[in-house]
Design a protein around this motif. Sequence first.
Motif, mmCIF file in Angstrom:
data_model
loop_
_atom_site.group_PDB
_atom_site.id
_atom_site.type_symbol
_atom_site.label_atom_id
_atom_site.label_comp_id
_atom_site.label_asym_id
_atom_site.label_seq_id
_atom_site.Cartn_x
_atom_site.Cartn_y
_atom_site.Cartn_z
ATOM 1 N N TYR B 36 0.860 -1.177 0.000
ATOM 2 C CA TYR B 36 0.000 0.000 0.000
ATOM 3 C C TYR B 36 0.896 1.226 0.000
ATOM 4 O O TYR B 36 2.008 1.221 0.513
ATOM 5 C CB TYR B 36 -0.888 0.046 1.252
ATOM 6 C CG TYR B 36 -2.179 -0.719 1.138
ATOM 7 C CD1 TYR B 36 -2.181 -2.107 1.061
ATOM 8 C CD2 TYR B 36 -3.405 -0.058 1.102
ATOM 9 C CE1 TYR B 36 -3.358 -2.812 0.953
ATOM 10 C CE2 TYR B 36 -4.597 -0.758 1.006
ATOM 11 C CZ TYR B 36 -4.555 -2.128 0.933
ATOM 12 O OH TYR B 36 -5.724 -2.822 0.820
ATOM 13 N N LEU B 87 3.598 0.797 2.706
ATOM 14 C CA LEU B 87 3.204 -0.129 3.755
ATOM 15 C C LEU B 87 3.195 -1.553 3.216
ATOM 16 O O LEU B 87 2.557 -1.831 2.189
ATOM 17 C CB LEU B 87 1.798 0.214 4.267
ATOM 18 C CG LEU B 87 1.590 1.624 4.826
ATOM 19 C CD1 LEU B 87 0.112 1.912 5.022
ATOM 20 C CD2 LEU B 87 2.320 1.767 6.140
ATOM 21 N N GLY B 107 2.552 -3.409 8.208
ATOM 22 C CA GLY B 107 3.838 -2.980 8.712
ATOM 23 C C GLY B 107 3.789 -1.502 9.051
ATOM 24 O O GLY B 107 2.809 -0.810 8.729
ATOM 25 N N GLN B 108 4.822 -1.027 9.698
ATOM 26 C CA GLN B 108 4.846 0.383 10.111
ATOM 27 C C GLN B 108 5.064 1.336 8.957
ATOM 28 O O GLN B 108 4.804 2.527 9.087
ATOM 29 C CB GLN B 108 5.923 0.608 11.157
ATOM 30 C CG GLN B 108 5.605 0.016 12.498
ATOM 31 C CD GLN B 108 6.595 0.463 13.548
ATOM 32 O OE1 GLN B 108 7.076 1.593 13.516
ATOM 33 N NE2 GLN B 108 6.932 -0.427 14.465
#
Lengths: 118, 116
Positions: B36, B87, B107-108
């Motif tokens: 993303y 992301l 994920g961060q």
Amino acid sequence: DVKVTQSSRYLVKRTGEKVFLECVQDMDHENMFWYRQDPGLGLRLIYFSYDVKMKEKGDIPEGYSVSREKKERFSLILESASTNQTSMYLCASSFLRGGRNVANYGYTFGSGTRLTVV
Amino acid sequence: RKEVEQDPGPFNVPEGATVAFNCTYSNSASQSFFWYRQDCRKEPKLLMSVYSSGNEDGRFTAQLNRASQYISLLIRDSKLSDSATYLCVVNPGLNAGGTSYGKLTFGQGTILTVHP
């Protein structure tokens, strides 16, 4: 174009207030999700719903509840807002494919609600 | 160990550069994988799905290595407009009831800045 609409872009509330965040999707999706996003922590799942009146806790449900009375609407409720709930809240939806619900097409997100609790 | 781990960056690259992001996931039963893109103060938007055979969409190439539980994104010929947070996203798989409800784990994010 498919849409997920969140009722407010920015919201300021006082500590202890009951807060409602609304999310509506026009895609006839079965699944809807509420995430919060904080710097350094990424997106964390609060609650999700896979059908009307059905809900499941995510990873951080404490201090929140949800309501899904109609397929298109999924509400997030902060029962008594606290300053540590200041965050960006993101609603998302996805659809169910056949008998197995695999998000092959990922989510569609709303534009987010930036909530500040003072 | 986090379910999905990414190098947060930031990556600062000149226009035209090639840049690669990596991501690892902990659940070997994970079923589907995505990248993303999130612009500043905007919602995440699906960039591309990631398939076992690897897939390409213009300047973007995604790879999946199930044995190593590793996902990558390669951006060639970087543009200024590629500046964003990327992301890594994983569907962690079915629950005991045989469904997943499409829950995704994020994920961060990796911050990319492309400069002139």
